[in-house]
Design a protein around this motif. Structure first.
Motif, PDB file in Angstrom:
ATOM      1  N   LEU A   1      39.065  42.035  42.916  1.00  0.00           N
ATOM      2  CA  LEU A   1      40.516  42.210  43.079  1.00  0.00           C
ATOM      3  C   LEU A   1      40.862  43.146  44.245  1.00  0.00           C
ATOM      4  O   LEU A   1      41.682  42.782  45.094  1.00  0.00           O
ATOM      5  CB  LEU A   1      41.147  42.705  41.770  1.00  0.00           C
ATOM      6  CG  LEU A   1      42.644  42.985  41.869  1.00  0.00           C
ATOM      7  CD1 LEU A   1      43.443  41.683  41.969  1.00  0.00           C
ATOM      8  CD2 LEU A   1      43.143  43.801  40.681  1.00  0.00           C
TER       9      LEU A   1
ATOM     10  N   THR B   1      40.435  41.566  47.615  1.00  0.00           N
ATOM     11  CA  THR B   1      41.392  40.472  47.782  1.00  0.00           C
ATOM     12  C   THR B   1      42.762  41.004  48.191  1.00  0.00           C
ATOM     13  O   THR B   1      43.418  40.472  49.094  1.00  0.00           O
ATOM     14  CB  THR B   1      41.528  39.677  46.464  1.00  0.00           C
ATOM     15  OG1 THR B   1      40.236  39.219  46.081  1.00  0.00           O
ATOM     16  CG2 THR B   1      42.463  38.504  46.620  1.00  0.00           C
TER      17      THR B   1
ATOM     18  N   LEU C   1      45.970  35.869  47.468  1.00  0.00           N
ATOM     19  CA  LEU C   1      45.964  36.323  46.074  1.00  0.00           C
ATOM     20  C   LEU C   1      46.061  35.145  45.102  1.00  0.00           C
ATOM     21  O   LEU C   1      45.374  35.114  44.081  1.00  0.00           O
ATOM     22  CB  LEU C   1      47.103  37.327  45.841  1.00  0.00           C
ATOM     23  CG  LEU C   1      47.297  37.828  44.410  1.00  0.00           C
ATOM     24  CD1 LEU C   1      46.033  38.444  43.834  1.00  0.00           C
ATOM     25  CD2 LEU C   1      48.447  38.849  44.349  1.00  0.00           C
TER      26      LEU C   1
ATOM     27  N   TYR D   1      42.743  33.518  44.806  1.00  0.00           N
ATOM     28  CA  TYR D   1      41.856  34.364  44.008  1.00  0.00           C
ATOM     29  C   TYR D   1      42.124  34.172  42.512  1.00  0.00           C
ATOM     30  O   TYR D   1      41.203  34.034  41.702  1.00  0.00           O
ATOM     31  CB  TYR D   1      42.068  35.832  44.413  1.00  0.00           C
ATOM     32  CG  TYR D   1      41.460  36.826  43.454  1.00  0.00           C
ATOM     33  CD1 TYR D   1      40.125  37.199  43.560  1.00  0.00           C
ATOM     34  CD2 TYR D   1      42.222  37.377  42.422  1.00  0.00           C
ATOM     35  CE1 TYR D   1      39.563  38.102  42.656  1.00  0.00           C
ATOM     36  CE2 TYR D   1      41.673  38.278  41.525  1.00  0.00           C
ATOM     37  CZ  TYR D   1      40.342  38.641  41.643  1.00  0.00           C
ATOM     38  OH  TYR D   1      39.787  39.520  40.750  1.00  0.00           O
ATOM     39  N   LEU D   2      43.402  34.158  42.144  1.00  0.00           N
ATOM     40  CA  LEU D   2      43.746  34.035  40.722  1.00  0.00           C
ATOM     41  C   LEU D   2      43.384  32.659  40.172  1.00  0.00           C
ATOM     42  O   LEU D   2      42.951  32.525  39.021  1.00  0.00           O
ATOM     43  CB  LEU D   2      45.231  34.324  40.505  1.00  0.00           C
ATOM     44  CG  LEU D   2      45.667  35.762  40.792  1.00  0.00           C
ATOM     45  CD1 LEU D   2      47.186  35.885  40.693  1.00  0.00           C
ATOM     46  CD2 LEU D   2      44.994  36.753  39.850  1.00  0.00           C
TER      47      LEU D   2
ATOM     48  N   THR E   1      43.519  41.473  34.837  1.00  0.00           N
ATOM     49  CA  THR E   1      43.518  41.121  36.258  1.00  0.00           C
ATOM     50  C   THR E   1      44.548  40.025  36.523  1.00  0.00           C
ATOM     51  O   THR E   1      45.302  40.059  37.498  1.00  0.00           O
ATOM     52  CB  THR E   1      42.113  40.645  36.680  1.00  0.00           C
ATOM     53  OG1 THR E   1      41.177  41.660  36.329  1.00  0.00           O
ATOM     54  CG2 THR E   1      42.049  40.387  38.175  1.00  0.00           C
TER      55      THR E   1
ATOM     56  N   GLY F   1      47.700  40.526  38.827  1.00  0.00           N
ATOM     57  CA  GLY F   1      47.784  39.632  39.988  1.00  0.00           C
ATOM     58  C   GLY F   1      49.102  38.863  39.990  1.00  0.00           C
ATOM     59  O   GLY F   1      49.795  38.785  41.006  1.00  0.00           O
TER      60      GLY F   1
END
Ligand code: ARG
Length: 572
Positions: free
Chosen positions: A498, A501, A514, A517-518, A556, A560
């Motif tokens: 995280l 990122t 982001l 990433y999620l 997370t 996020g």
């Protein structure tokens, strides 16, 4: 902790003689394939070529010299000279265990705290907000949240267009076609009607209306008492309507210094530019020629009026003197690219080149026909009705998917999912590209959508409910994290990424880093959940370890999404 940054520092220190540490470090990247470990240092090939050495030999020297402890052992030399880094399982497990007790999920204060002004949303008031304004608002808000989470100081500034020619059009409309009763009932609706009326007449070629509106704008700027009084009467209604939209979108500004705020300083700005020899007369106007640009930047028009550019120069000066920002981000439609290019060049010549001025440009929202998005009746989509439609569309999905929720709960879920869908669809695009607005795609429960991520979050919450455990109790027990299954390890490493990122998203000013990433996180969770029983794990320790991974994933995901301006719900 920012893992990639830590690895980069280690590789910088191990740069072979003749190499440039910064470039060598920058060639450290996340691996594209888990076969090659978690990260790769790719700097040896280029350097070997420049130094006329054997790349594999160079890679061996670096592998022996670089100290990656405690994160990893020596990297492995692969292929033509790659260095593959695999994080040590015991380090990953210990880092995850630490995160359990860390509310900030590994984000640490920056070495140097930057001050970042973000100029976003910035609609022209008195003109109804439309779908295009969603992008600036949503992207700007997300960047503000990301920079704040990274520990920087953010000033959110809504640079309202409250002084431009659209006000002249409304003033003309008011004086010639107003409906007082309609204004009393729905002031903003009536102003919007008058604006559209003036606009349609001008578009139909009524030059006398155009000229009359221009005169009204000029009178407003000159301080004509009647026009000023009307402006003061209209503004509170316009601001209240905007506030309604912002509240619903979860957007709050630190300052709303619109164009009108800078009006008193415009004459001084132009005078200063003239005295310094930067602005010169040209065809009756006052302009600044900018190298490499076809048209000069006009700072005073032939009729003596100041304009958008003059206001933007005054704004740059004010921001510099008030906040001394390190960065000023303008989240504005890509079509204003030339304006900002010229503006920034002039600002630098004028002596305001200290801050990094950036145009955070974005593309257009298109309908399924690939033309600028319109409603069924052909109107440019108003923002409020768009939000209502999003919620209504989401309600259909919720009704179909979650029949066990009571209607009131479904209503709440639909609001969160609907608004989340619009925001996520927007943020998950590379902001520079145009994107096609498509309800079905953006509300899909599978794929890279807000709903899919919200669902992943809700699913984790339901594991805790089913097992009758609270995340707090797991955190308190601080179980050792077992990474015996590849899916556990993959999920755990993703959680640890995280911080890097967010740094990357802030560095490139791209929220889609982001969202990617999620989405990855949700997919890795999904694999983990399919392959590793949680509540039915083979031992109490293993169960706690997996619950801990669930909790870290949920937190997370929640953080996020929150940084994207999107809410989560516990039940879907
Ligand atoms: N009001 C402008 C528009 O709607 C955007 C303003 C952007 N910010 C700025 N400082 N120029 O086009």
């Amino acid at each position: 902790m920012n893992i990639i940054e830590t690895l980069r520092q280690a590789f910088a220190a191990a740069t072979p003689e003749g190499g440039e540490p910064a470039a060598f470090a920058a060639a450290v990247r996340p691996s594209t394939d888990p076969k090659f470990g978690d990260y790769q240092a790719n700097g040896c090939m280029g350097l070997a070529k420049a130094l006329k050495k054997d790349p594999r030999e160079l890679a061996r020297v670096v592998a022996a010299a670089v100290d990656l402890a405690p994160l990893a052992g020596p990297p492995e030399v692969a292929g033509p000279g790659f260095l593959n880094v695999r994080l040590r399982d015991d380090w990953v497990a210990a880092a995850l265990r630490d995160l359990l007790g860390d509310e900030r999920l590994g984000l640490i204060p920056p070495e140097r705290r930057k001050t970042v002004v973000i100029d976003y949303s910035s609609p022209n008031v008195a003109k109804p907000m439309h779908v295009g304004h969603v992008r600036s608002t949503v992207i700007g808000e997300s960047l503000a949240r990301i920079f704040t989470a990274l520990g920087h100081e953010v000033i959110r500034d809504n640079h309202l267009g409250d002084w431009g020619s659209q006000f002249g059009m409304i003033l003309w409309g008011w004086k010639n076609h107003r409906d007082e009763a309609a204004f009393a009932a729905d002031p903003v609706g009536e102003l919007a009607r008058l604006y559209r009326l003036a606009q349609s007449k001008i578009q139909a070629g009524a030059t006398e209306v155009e000229e009359a509106a221009r005169v009204e704008t000029a009178k407003l700027h000159e301080g004509d008492p009647e026009n000023r009084a009307l402006w003061e009467r209209f503004m509170p209604h316009c601001l209240a309507a905007l506030r309604g939209v912002y509240d619903r979108l979860g957007v709050a500004f630190d300052v709303q210094l619109g164009e009108s705020f800078y009006d008193p300083s415009l004459a001084d700005v132009v005078q200063d530019l003239e005295v310094k020899g930067i602005a010169v007369p040209s065809e009756g106007a006052t302009v600044v020629f900018v190298e490499g640009m076809k048209a000069p930047l006009i700072v005073r028009k032939q009729d003596g009026a100041f304009n958008y550019a003059t206001t933007d120069l005054a704004t740059i000066q004010y921001r510099e003197e008030t906040w001394h920002p390190d960065e000023v981000l303008y989240v504005v439609d890509h079509r204003q690219g030339d304006h900002f290019k010229a503006l920034f060049a002039v600002a630098r010549r004028w002596g305001y080149g200290r801050a990094d001025l950036e145009h955070v440009a974005f593309g257009t929202i298109l309908g399924r026909d690939r033309k600028p998005f319109k409603t069924r009746d052909g109107d440019v989509v108003g923002l409020e009705s768009l939000l209502d439609e999003a919620v209504a569309e989401a309600r259909k999905v919720v009704d179909a998917n979650s029949p066990d929720l009571d209607p009131e709960q479904r209503g709440r879920v639909a609001e969160v999912v609907g608004l989340g869908a619009i925001k996520y669809a927007d943020l998950s695009q590379n902001r520079l590209s145009d994107y096609v607005f498509d309800w079905d795609k953006m509300l899909a429960m599978n794929g890279n959508t807000g709903a899919y991520l919200q669902y992943a979050y809700a699913r984790i919450r339901s594991i805790f409910r089913k097992g009758d455990v609270t995340p707090e109790s797991v955190r308190d027990r601080r179980p050792a994290i077992a990474l015996s299954h590849p899916a556990e390890r993959a999920l755990g490493v993703q959680v640890l990424r995280l911080p890097e990122t967010l740094e990357l998203a802030a560095g490139e000013l791209k929220p889609n880093i982001l969202t990617d990433y999620l989405f990855d996180l949700a997919n890795k969770f999904s694999t983990f959940f399919e392959e590793c029983p949680v509540l039915k794990a083979e031992s109490a320790d293993r169960r706690d370890s997996r619950l801990a991974l669930c909790d870290l994933t949920a937190r997370t995901m929640k953080l996020g999404l929150q940084l994207l301006g999107i809410d989560v719900i516990d039940r879907m």
